[in-house]
Design a protein around this motif. Structure first.
Motif, mmCIF file in Angstrom:
data_model
loop_
_atom_site.group_PDB
_atom_site.id
_atom_site.type_symbol
_atom_site.label_atom_id
_atom_site.label_comp_id
_atom_site.label_asym_id
_atom_site.label_seq_id
_atom_site.Cartn_x
_atom_site.Cartn_y
_atom_site.Cartn_z
ATOM 1 N N GLY A 1 -34.666 -26.414 -28.038
ATOM 2 C CA GLY A 1 -34.965 -26.636 -29.456
ATOM 3 C C GLY A 1 -33.716 -26.933 -30.270
ATOM 4 O O GLY A 1 -33.731 -27.797 -31.156
ATOM 5 N N ILE A 2 -32.622 -26.243 -29.978
ATOM 6 C CA ILE A 2 -31.356 -26.506 -30.688
ATOM 7 C C ILE A 2 -30.861 -27.918 -30.391
ATOM 8 O O ILE A 2 -30.411 -28.638 -31.291
ATOM 9 N N TRP A 3 -30.960 -28.328 -29.132
ATOM 10 C CA TRP A 3 -30.530 -29.679 -28.758
ATOM 11 C C TRP A 3 -31.369 -30.731 -29.471
ATOM 12 O O TRP A 3 -30.855 -31.729 -29.974
ATOM 13 N N ALA B 1 -23.410 -31.998 -29.856
ATOM 14 C CA ALA B 1 -24.471 -32.092 -28.842
ATOM 15 C C ALA B 1 -23.888 -32.299 -27.450
ATOM 16 O O ALA B 1 -24.427 -31.777 -26.463
ATOM 17 N N ALA B 2 -22.795 -33.045 -27.343
ATOM 18 C CA ALA B 2 -22.147 -33.242 -26.040
ATOM 19 C C ALA B 2 -21.546 -31.933 -25.525
ATOM 20 O O ALA B 2 -21.708 -31.587 -24.346
ATOM 21 N N LEU B 3 -20.870 -31.193 -26.390
ATOM 22 C CA LEU B 3 -20.310 -29.899 -25.988
ATOM 23 C C LEU B 3 -21.422 -28.909 -25.635
ATOM 24 O O LEU B 3 -21.325 -28.178 -24.643
ATOM 25 N N TYR B 4 -22.452 -28.890 -26.445
ATOM 26 C CA TYR B 4 -23.601 -28.014 -26.187
ATOM 27 C C TYR B 4 -24.250 -28.391 -24.856
ATOM 28 O O TYR B 4 -24.602 -27.519 -24.059
ATOM 29 N N GLY B 5 -24.380 -29.695 -24.609
ATOM 30 C CA GLY B 5 -24.944 -30.156 -23.341
ATOM 31 C C GLY B 5 -24.092 -29.772 -22.153
ATOM 32 O O GLY B 5 -24.624 -29.448 -21.083
ATOM 33 N N ALA B 6 -22.782 -29.783 -22.322
ATOM 34 C CA ALA B 6 -21.905 -29.342 -21.229
ATOM 35 C C ALA B 6 -22.160 -27.877 -20.914
ATOM 36 O O ALA B 6 -22.218 -27.480 -19.739
ATOM 37 N N GLY B 7 -22.343 -27.068 -21.948
ATOM 38 C CA GLY B 7 -22.663 -25.659 -21.732
ATOM 39 C C GLY B 7 -24.007 -25.474 -21.055
ATOM 40 O O GLY B 7 -24.151 -24.654 -20.137
#
Length: 163
Positions: free
Chosen positions: A61-63, A105-111
């Motif tokens: 949901g955050i993404w 979003a890219a950093l969050y996606g890496a996590g």
């Protein structure tokens, strides 16, 4: 405003808006119905624990929320392009929002990718999340260079002209 510059055709502008509306609605549908429904289905089938389903629902949901922010900023940017007012303080504000949202979003996606690789025994979820993260990262890099080329090189050019 420079009136000698041609505007993009009106039908292309409205088509772009229609695409953004469709994309926003699709992401909202995924965010509110599809992914929570998938996790609820896993609960009845006996998939992951309730805690992990809630955690995954919130993470996804955050993404999706980040994607919605970027789409709203694209909507405003498209309007500024149509009005030939993109290279302005307002335009810089909206382009900065796009770049920052894509970077986050890219950093969050890496996590999420790291968590998906660690938490699952199957490679599928990690590969899917890594692919989406790579695509978002590419959009971030492109938007970063777009912003630099459009705004900062113009400001440097104008500063050198004043000297």
């Amino acid at each position: 405003m420079n009136h000698s510059v041609k505007h993009i055709p009106r039908h292309i502008f409205y088509f772009g808006r229609l695409i953004l509306i469709g994309l926003f609605l699709a992401i909202s549908m995924l965010q509110l119905l599809s992914f929570p429904g998938q996790f609820r289905n896993e609960a009845t089938v006996g998939g992951a624990s309730q805690t992990s389903r809630w955690f995954l629902t919130i993470m996804v949901g955050i993404w999706f929320f980040m994607a919605q922010i970027a789409i709203v900023a694209l909507w405003k940017t498209l309007s500024l392009i149509y009005l030939n007012e993109l290279v302005s303080e307002t335009g810089l504000k909206w382009v900065n929002l796009i770049v920052r949202t894509l970077g986050a979003a890219a950093l969050y996606g890496a996590g999420i990718t790291i968590l998906a690789i660690i938490a699952t025994k199957e490679p599928g979820p990690g590969v899917i999340v890594a692919s989406v993260t790579t695509f978002i990262s590419a959009l971030f890099v492109i938007s970063y260079f777009f912003r630099y080329q459009l705004f900062y090189s113009k400001l440097n050019y104008e500063a050198h002209q004043e000297e």
